[in-house]
Design a protein around this motif. Structure first.
Motif, PDB file in Angstrom:
ATOM      1  N   VAL A   1       7.196  -1.674   9.123  1.00 28.40           N
ATOM      2  CA  VAL A   1       6.428  -1.512   7.891  1.00 28.40           C
ATOM      3  C   VAL A   1       4.950  -1.508   8.255  1.00 28.40           C
ATOM      4  CG1 VAL A   1       5.887  -2.540   5.655  1.00 28.40           C
ATOM      5  CG2 VAL A   1       8.169  -2.834   6.616  1.00 28.40           C
ATOM      6  N   GLN A   2       4.194  -0.625   7.652  1.00 31.10           N
ATOM      7  CA  GLN A   2       2.740  -0.628   7.838  1.00 31.10           C
ATOM      8  C   GLN A   2       2.080  -1.358   6.682  1.00 31.10           C
ATOM      9  OE1 GLN A   2       0.842   3.220   7.993  1.00 31.10           O
ATOM     10  NE2 GLN A   2      -1.143   2.313   7.556  1.00 31.10           N
ATOM     11  N   MET A   3       1.157  -2.237   7.013  1.00 25.87           N
ATOM     12  CA  MET A   3       0.387  -2.957   6.011  1.00 25.87           C
ATOM     13  C   MET A   3      -1.068  -2.987   6.483  1.00 25.87           C
ATOM     14  SD  MET A   3       1.151  -6.760   4.561  1.00 25.87           S
ATOM     15  CE  MET A   3      -0.219  -7.774   5.088  1.00 25.87           C
ATOM     16  N   ASP A   4      -1.986  -2.481   5.695  1.00 27.64           N
ATOM     17  CA  ASP A   4      -3.372  -2.361   6.128  1.00 27.64           C
ATOM     18  C   ASP A   4      -4.031  -3.708   6.373  1.00 27.64           C
ATOM     19  OD1 ASP A   4      -3.137   0.348   6.108  1.00 27.64           O
ATOM     20  OD2 ASP A   4      -4.300   0.672   4.291  1.00 27.64           O
ATOM     21  N   GLY A   5      -4.961  -3.725   7.319  1.00 27.86           N
ATOM     22  CA  GLY A   5      -5.647  -4.941   7.732  1.00 27.86           C
ATOM     23  C   GLY A   5      -6.726  -5.417   6.788  1.00 27.86           C
ATOM     24  N   ASP A   6      -7.049  -4.623   5.776  1.00 29.10           N
ATOM     25  CA  ASP A   6      -8.125  -5.005   4.865  1.00 29.10           C
ATOM     26  C   ASP A   6      -7.638  -5.794   3.656  1.00 29.10           C
ATOM     27  OD1 ASP A   6      -6.915  -3.047   3.321  1.00 29.10           O
ATOM     28  OD2 ASP A   6      -8.641  -1.702   3.310  1.00 29.10           O
ATOM     29  N   GLY A   7      -6.354  -6.067   3.581  1.00 32.26           N
ATOM     30  CA  GLY A   7      -5.815  -6.884   2.501  1.00 32.26           C
ATOM     31  C   GLY A   7      -5.457  -6.123   1.235  1.00 32.26           C
ATOM     32  N   GLN A   8      -5.526  -4.795   1.265  1.00 29.24           N
ATOM     33  CA  GLN A   8      -5.242  -4.024   0.048  1.00 29.24           C
ATOM     34  C   GLN A   8      -3.761  -3.996  -0.313  1.00 29.24           C
ATOM     35  OE1 GLN A   8      -5.623   0.334   0.169  1.00 29.24           O
ATOM     36  NE2 GLN A   8      -5.920   0.149   2.379  1.00 29.24           N
ATOM     37  N   HIS A   9      -2.893  -4.270   0.636  1.00 27.21           N
ATOM     38  CA  HIS A   9      -1.459  -4.304   0.348  1.00 27.21           C
ATOM     39  C   HIS A   9      -1.031  -5.752   0.133  1.00 27.21           C
ATOM     40  CE1 HIS A   9      -1.471  -0.450   2.877  1.00 27.21           C
ATOM     41  NE2 HIS A   9      -1.442  -0.119   1.603  1.00 27.21           N
ATOM     42  N   ASP A  10      -0.388  -6.008  -0.986  1.00 27.73           N
ATOM     43  CA  ASP A  10       0.039  -7.360  -1.328  1.00 27.73           C
ATOM     44  C   ASP A  10       1.387  -7.647  -0.673  1.00 27.73           C
ATOM     45  OD1 ASP A  10       0.797  -9.765  -2.467  1.00 27.73           O
ATOM     46  OD2 ASP A  10       0.250  -9.167  -4.513  1.00 27.73           O
ATOM     47  N   PRO A  11       1.445  -8.602   0.258  1.00 32.65           N
ATOM     48  CA  PRO A  11       2.715  -8.894   0.934  1.00 32.65           C
ATOM     49  C   PRO A  11       3.789  -9.441   0.000  1.00 32.65           C
ATOM     50  CG  PRO A  11       1.038 -10.481   1.573  1.00 32.65           C
ATOM     51  CD  PRO A  11       0.352  -9.443   0.749  1.00 32.65           C
ATOM     52  N   ALA A  12       3.420  -9.828  -1.219  1.00 32.09           N
ATOM     53  CA  ALA A  12       4.420 -10.310  -2.173  1.00 32.09           C
ATOM     54  C   ALA A  12       5.449  -9.236  -2.498  1.00 32.09           C
ATOM     55  CB  ALA A  12       3.737 -10.785  -3.459  1.00 32.09           C
ATOM     56  N   TYR A  13       5.103  -7.971  -2.289  1.00 29.32           N
ATOM     57  CA  TYR A  13       6.012  -6.860  -2.589  1.00 29.32           C
ATOM     58  C   TYR A  13       6.730  -6.322  -1.354  1.00 29.32           C
ATOM     59  CZ  TYR A  13       3.615  -6.895  -7.035  1.00 29.32           C
ATOM     60  OH  TYR A  13       3.094  -7.284  -8.242  1.00 29.32           O
ATOM     61  N   LEU A  14       6.446  -6.872  -0.207  1.00 30.11           N
ATOM     62  CA  LEU A  14       6.995  -6.339   1.039  1.00 30.11           C
ATOM     63  C   LEU A  14       8.521  -6.288   1.039  1.00 30.11           C
ATOM     64  CD1 LEU A  14       6.337  -5.443   4.024  1.00 30.11           C
ATOM     65  CD2 LEU A  14       6.851  -7.792   4.614  1.00 30.11           C
ATOM     66  N   MET A  15       9.171  -7.384   0.719  1.00 28.34           N
ATOM     67  CA  MET A  15      10.632  -7.407   0.779  1.00 28.34           C
ATOM     68  C   MET A  15      11.247  -6.539  -0.321  1.00 28.34           C
ATOM     69  SD  MET A  15      11.108  -8.855   3.564  1.00 28.34           S
ATOM     70  CE  MET A  15      12.888  -8.745   3.525  1.00 28.34           C
ATOM     71  N   GLN A  16      10.548  -6.365  -1.410  1.00 24.56           N
ATOM     72  CA  GLN A  16      11.021  -5.478  -2.475  1.00 24.56           C
ATOM     73  C   GLN A  16      11.062  -4.025  -1.976  1.00 24.56           C
ATOM     74  OE1 GLN A  16       8.695  -6.084  -5.990  1.00 24.56           O
ATOM     75  NE2 GLN A  16       9.857  -4.629  -7.189  1.00 24.56           N
ATOM     76  N   VAL A  17      10.096  -3.653  -1.162  1.00 23.99           N
ATOM     77  CA  VAL A  17      10.061  -2.312  -0.587  1.00 23.99           C
ATOM     78  C   VAL A  17      11.136  -2.168   0.502  1.00 23.99           C
ATOM     79  CG1 VAL A  17       8.660  -0.697   0.767  1.00 23.99           C
ATOM     80  CG2 VAL A  17       7.636  -1.929  -1.146  1.00 23.99           C
ATOM     81  N   VAL A  18      11.326  -3.211   1.279  1.00 24.49           N
ATOM     82  CA  VAL A  18      12.267  -3.174   2.405  1.00 24.49           C
ATOM     83  C   VAL A  18      13.725  -3.301   1.958  1.00 24.49           C
ATOM     84  CG1 VAL A  18      12.977  -4.469   4.474  1.00 24.49           C
ATOM     85  CG2 VAL A  18      10.559  -4.004   4.059  1.00 24.49           C
ATOM     86  N   GLN A  19      13.992  -3.981   0.864  1.00 23.45           N
ATOM     87  CA  GLN A  19      15.367  -4.295   0.454  1.00 23.45           C
ATOM     88  C   GLN A  19      16.289  -3.089   0.333  1.00 23.45           C
ATOM     89  OE1 GLN A  19      16.259  -7.666   0.347  1.00 23.45           O
ATOM     90  NE2 GLN A  19      18.238  -6.665   0.586  1.00 23.45           N
TER      91      GLN A  19
END
Length: 138
Positions: free
Chosen positions: A87-105
């Motif tokens: 998974v790519q997540m930008d280093g500037d904090g614009q992507h909220d990790p709270a949604y990460l598993m929802q995207v991956v599930q």
């Protein structure tokens, strides 16, 4: 999958000294079950120093490859190290990790081969329309 999925979050980083620590700490607090790798794309600020100080896993590129080249390094690392999902997540904090598993599930469940998250899609109907098929976005 017959085993717990190995998930790698690839975090491209170029001159993110102001954001990278808070970005990584939010990810670690929200999704402790995932691994992460920061790709320092030849930053000219203190990014590499901060990554080393915090003991974060990172690749320090010798030349600036840009976002595409940096992310490719992360995907190559994921493949070489047996990760099931990257998974790519930008280093500037614009992507909220709270949604990460929802995207991956949906990938973990075998419903999708790939899933692309977007912070611009707000409507549930739009999200469902985009999720139809075996390799889709949401």
């Amino acid at each position: 999958m017959n085993h717990p999925a190995k998930i790698l979050v690839i975090i491209p980083c170029y001159n993110e000294e102001a954001n990278i620590v808070s970005t990584v700490e939010r990810l670690r607090a929200t999704c402790p079950q995932v691994d992460f790798l920061i790709i320092n794309d030849c930053s000219t600020d203190r990014s590499a120093e901060l990554l080393a100080e915090h003991g974060y896993p990172f690749l320090d590129l010798p030349v600036n490859l840009g976002i595409g080249g940096g992310v490719q390094c992360g995907y190559r690392y994921a493949r070489a190290n047996g990760y099931d999902i990257a998974v790519q997540m930008d280093g500037d904090g614009q992507h909220d990790p709270a949604y990460l598993m929802q995207v991956v599930q949906p990938v973990l469940d075998g419903k999708l081969d790939m899933c692309i998250g977007s912070r611009f899609i707000k409507c549930e109907a739009s999200r469902q329309a985009l999720c139809a098929g075996s390799a889709s976005a949401f």
